[in-house]
Design an enzyme around this catalytic site. Sequence first.
Site, short mmCIF file in Angstrom:
data_model
loop_
_atom_site.label_atom_id
_atom_site.label_comp_id
_atom_site.label_asym_id
_atom_site.label_seq_id
_atom_site.Cartn_x
_atom_site.Cartn_y
_atom_site.Cartn_z
CE LYS A 163 -4.28 -5.19 -0.67
NZ LYS A 163 -5.64 -4.80 -0.32
CD GLN A 215 -8.38 -2.95 8.84
OE1 GLN A 215 -9.60 -3.02 8.90
NE2 GLN A 215 -7.70 -3.23 7.76
CG ASP A 234 -18.69 -2.67 -14.84
OD1 ASP A 234 -19.78 -2.62 -15.44
OD2 ASP A 234 -17.84 -1.77 -14.89
CG ASP A 245 -7.83 -6.38 -2.90
OD1 ASP A 245 -8.93 -6.88 -3.25
OD2 ASP A 245 -7.66 -5.84 -1.79
CG LEU A 246 -7.70 -4.48 -9.61
CD1 LEU A 246 -7.66 -4.47 -11.14
CD2 LEU A 246 -7.10 -3.19 -9.07
CE LYS A 247 -11.75 -5.35 -1.17
NZ LYS A 247 -10.35 -5.00 -1.05
CG LEU A 248 -12.46 -6.27 -11.22
CD1 LEU A 248 -12.12 -7.25 -12.33
CD2 LEU A 248 -12.18 -4.84 -11.65
NE ARG A 254 -2.86 0.15 8.11
CZ ARG A 254 -4.02 0.72 8.38
NH1 ARG A 254 -4.08 2.02 8.62
NH2 ARG A 254 -5.12 0.01 8.41
CB THR A 297 -14.32 -6.12 7.47
OG1 THR A 297 -13.25 -5.41 6.87
CG2 THR A 297 -14.17 -7.60 7.21
N PRO A 337 -21.24 -8.40 -16.58
CG PRO A 337 -22.66 -10.25 -16.43
CD PRO A 337 -22.68 -8.75 -16.48
CG ASP A 352 -2.02 -1.08 1.05
OD1 ASP A 352 -2.44 -1.34 -0.10
OD2 ASP A 352 -2.44 -1.66 2.06
O1 C5P Z 1 -4.93 -2.69 7.78
P1 C5P Z 1 -3.84 -3.32 6.95
O2 C5P Z 1 -2.69 -2.36 6.73
O3 C5P Z 1 -3.39 -4.66 7.45
O4 C5P Z 1 -4.52 -3.57 5.56
C1 C5P Z 1 -3.83 -4.29 4.58
C2 C5P Z 1 -4.64 -4.35 3.33
O5 C5P Z 1 -5.79 -5.14 3.49
C3 C5P Z 1 -5.09 -2.99 2.82
O6 C5P Z 1 -4.73 -2.92 1.45
C4 C5P Z 1 -6.57 -3.00 2.99
O7 C5P Z 1 -7.23 -2.34 1.94
C5 C5P Z 1 -6.91 -4.47 2.98
N1 C5P Z 1 -8.04 -4.77 3.84
C6 C5P Z 1 -9.16 -5.33 3.30
N2 C5P Z 1 -10.23 -5.62 4.12
C7 C5P Z 1 -10.15 -5.39 5.40
C8 C5P Z 1 -9.01 -4.84 5.96
C9 C5P Z 1 -7.94 -4.53 5.13
O8 C5P Z 1 -9.21 -5.58 2.10
N3 C5P Z 1 -11.17 -5.70 6.18
#
Ligand code: C5P
Length: 239
Positions: A33, A194, A71, A66-69, A215, A122, A73, A11
């Site tokens: 990631k 978080q 849209d 990790d683009l969480k698409l 982190r 989450t 199909p 990140d």
């Molecule tokens: O909070 P942390 O630094 O561990 O987050 C790592 C990655 O996980 C981040 O890229 C965040 O977008 C993702 N993440 C997620 N869903 C969560 C918590 C974090 O996709 N519930």
Amino acid sequence: MTRVRAIIALDVPGAAEAVALAERLGDACDFVKVGSELFTAAGPDVVDAVRRRTGSHGSDRDVFLDLKLHDIPNTVRAAARRAAALGARLLTVHTTGGRAMLEAAVEGAGESCGVLAVTVLTSLDGAALGEAWGRTVSDVQGEVVRLSSLARSAGVRGVVCSGFEAEAVRAEHGDALEILVPGVRLAGGGAHDQKRVVTPGAAATAGATYVVIGRTVTQDSDPCAALARVSAELLASPS
Ligand code: C5P
């Protein structure tokens, strides 16, 4: 026993920083990631940049895109095909995109790239889900398990859920789904922003296949030592 793999979240805002972070973490960092921030800032070439190791040792890293698409199909099928062509090993889509979209993602991603379906973010609680979906949601875990069933029947490789729901998903689906758990923290570390965090060991015990590590490692004063603690905890936990 299957090894639970730690995926390091790169990140950071640019490709050079991402490569530097992955290199600094050394051999223990074999799965990274790329999220929407880095992908948007650095462009698709960043996937290849973080995949390749610059040193002479070790094989290339695996990349989780990790683009969480979410849209139609046709669009998701094409994007998943591109992700696979870039060399991504895993790609996320939203389960709420529906069966046809999930099937299209799987078709586009092909054999080389696994599709993971995000169940419930989450960051959403029952009240927020109820507002978005127009019905009362009193059991978020039940929704996660229900959406996992939809994702499984559409042929995805796995799902994304919090460490608190992983056990219920594993109990319902056994080995039919891989489970990726984010929100992971070493004991004694800060939760940052978080709220619902679990330790690597707890995630592994709950049935995670992968844990996303951000982190708790990258902002530690000694990131290599922190990653070594994560790896040791994953190895020691029954899975
Ligand atoms: O909070 P942390 O630094 O561990 O987050 C790592 C990655 O996980 C981040 O890229 C965040 O977008 C993702 N993440 C997620 N869903 C969560 C918590 C974090 O996709 N519930």
